[in-house]
Design a protein around this motif. Structure first.
Motif, mmCIF file in Angstrom:
data_model
loop_
_atom_site.group_PDB
_atom_site.id
_atom_site.type_symbol
_atom_site.label_atom_id
_atom_site.label_comp_id
_atom_site.label_asym_id
_atom_site.label_seq_id
_atom_site.Cartn_x
_atom_site.Cartn_y
_atom_site.Cartn_z
ATOM 1 N N ILE A 243 -7.546 -27.967 3.992
ATOM 2 C CA ILE A 243 -7.789 -27.592 3.472
ATOM 3 C C ILE A 243 -6.832 -26.108 2.714
ATOM 4 C CG2 ILE A 243 -9.748 -25.352 3.312
ATOM 5 C CD1 ILE A 243 -11.570 -26.877 5.339
ATOM 6 N N LEU A 244 -6.417 -25.151 3.945
ATOM 7 C CA LEU A 244 -5.564 -24.493 2.796
ATOM 8 C C LEU A 244 -4.553 -25.019 2.829
ATOM 9 C CD1 LEU A 244 -4.917 -23.053 6.430
ATOM 10 C CD2 LEU A 244 -6.032 -22.085 5.186
ATOM 11 N N GLN A 245 -4.371 -26.446 2.661
ATOM 12 C CA GLN A 245 -3.428 -27.110 1.627
ATOM 13 C C GLN A 245 -3.884 -27.135 -0.016
ATOM 14 O OE1 GLN A 245 -1.645 -30.799 3.096
ATOM 15 N NE2 GLN A 245 -0.398 -31.256 1.022
ATOM 16 N N TYR A 246 -4.789 -27.127 0.196
ATOM 17 C CA TYR A 246 -5.478 -27.282 -1.367
ATOM 18 C C TYR A 246 -5.727 -26.005 -2.327
ATOM 19 C CZ TYR A 246 -6.946 -32.359 0.760
ATOM 20 O OH TYR A 246 -6.933 -33.653 0.635
ATOM 21 N N ALA A 247 -6.144 -25.071 -0.316
ATOM 22 C CA ALA A 247 -6.212 -23.767 -1.376
ATOM 23 C C ALA A 247 -4.619 -23.546 -2.127
ATOM 24 C CB ALA A 247 -6.444 -22.632 -0.399
ATOM 25 N N GLU A 248 -3.904 -23.408 -1.679
ATOM 26 C CA GLU A 248 -2.066 -23.245 -1.958
ATOM 27 C C GLU A 248 -1.926 -24.010 -3.825
ATOM 28 O OE1 GLU A 248 -0.197 -20.987 -1.595
ATOM 29 O OE2 GLU A 248 -1.596 -20.441 0.238
ATOM 30 N N GLU A 249 -2.741 -24.888 -3.259
ATOM 31 C CA GLU A 249 -2.450 -26.403 -4.550
ATOM 32 C C GLU A 249 -3.314 -25.364 -6.011
ATOM 33 O OE1 GLU A 249 -3.829 -30.039 -3.580
ATOM 34 O OE2 GLU A 249 -2.124 -29.844 -2.719
ATOM 35 N N THR A 250 -4.936 -25.606 -5.514
ATOM 36 C CA THR A 250 -5.119 -24.261 -6.739
ATOM 37 C C THR A 250 -4.735 -23.133 -7.512
ATOM 38 O OG1 THR A 250 -7.242 -24.820 -5.511
ATOM 39 C CG2 THR A 250 -7.913 -23.225 -6.747
ATOM 40 N N LYS A 251 -3.392 -22.573 -6.260
ATOM 41 C CA LYS A 251 -3.505 -20.901 -6.683
ATOM 42 C C LYS A 251 -2.063 -21.370 -7.698
ATOM 43 C CE LYS A 251 -4.533 -18.148 -2.538
ATOM 44 N NZ LYS A 251 -3.734 -17.440 -1.392
#
Length: 252
Positions: A243-251
């Motif tokens: 989830i945190l990885q997806y959040a970084e990718e979204t940023k």
């Protein structure tokens, strides 16, 4: 470990299902009785007076509100209460934190409380105000209350626990005040009967929900020793990292 207790687990699971079925049947019986109870009050209610109160509340709540047509109003539909193994419970004490103006509608079933709340919700929606609409856990078609966060206003059904500490500023309206008592007196015997039958069926349902919970707890005693909680914790960390990885990718 589970295979060794297969028979006991299957029997327990079947018992849970049966207990819940009995509980739901009891609630269905209570709903039929409640419909009868409401019919006596509906026949005796002065609904023009209820409509007058509706308009009064609309004027008081929305007097200075200009319509917002930027986007449609968002209505969150939720439950503030539930029928549990401990009986009926609710969360109004926390939901009303931060609400400055509270209107409480009291009255017996069928006097028009839910309909009045529904009309206020419709008016708020037309004005573009986001709302939280709380449905009745026993009869989800009906509303138990609404909160309008932008106005810090709440309108709630008065059928709330007596231990709920409402602020002194809360405004209470009793819809029983509009009843035609002479007409209602024709059904005194019937109303006394439905009250007793309703609560008997309702708490019979609670009894079986409580028994279902106890049986489910017993069934869990077979599963808990067989669970690898270390693996569950590891899996939780893996999912969190994804989830945190997806959040970084979204940023990015």
């Amino acid at each position: 470990m589970l295979r060794a207790n297969k028979t006991a687990i299957m029997e327990s699971n079947a018992r849970v299902g049966r207990l819940f079925a009995i509980a739901y049947q009891a609630l269905a019986e209570a709903k039929i009785v409640l419909d009868e109870w409401e019919s006596y009050l509906q026949e005796s209610q002065n609904f023009p007076q209820v409509n007058r109160l509706t308009l009064k509340l609309e004027e008081e709540i929305f007097a200075d509100i200009k319509p917002q047509f930027i986007r449609p109003a968002k209505i969150r539909r939720l439950f503030a209460s539930a029928i549990t193994p401990l009986g009926p419970v609710n969360s109004w004490d926390t939901l009303l934190i931060g609400v400055d103006k509270i209107f409480v509608l009291q009255g017996d079933p069928g006097t028009g409380k839910s309909t009045l709340i529904e009309r206020l919700l419709t008016r708020a929606q037309l004005l573009g105000l986001d709302c939280q609409a709380y449905h009745c856990s026993f009869d989800p078609i009906k509303l138990d209350g609404i909160i309008i966060p932008a106005l810090k206003v709440a309108v709630i059904n008065g059928n709330i626990p007596s231990d709920l500490q409402l602020p002194a500023t809360a405004t209470i309206y009793n819809l029983n005040d509009y009843l035609n008592r002479q007409r209602l007196s024709l059904y005194t015997t019937e109303i006394d009967s439905v009250k007793g039958r309703f609560w008997t069926s309702f708490y019979r349902a609670v009894k079986y929900i409580k028994e279902a919970k106890a049986e489910h707890d017993r069934m869990e005693t077979y599963y808990i020793p067989a669970m690898d909680f270390t693996a569950i914790n590891q899996r939780r960390e893996e999912i969190l990292n994804r989830i945190l990885q997806y959040a970084e990718e979204t940023k990015n």
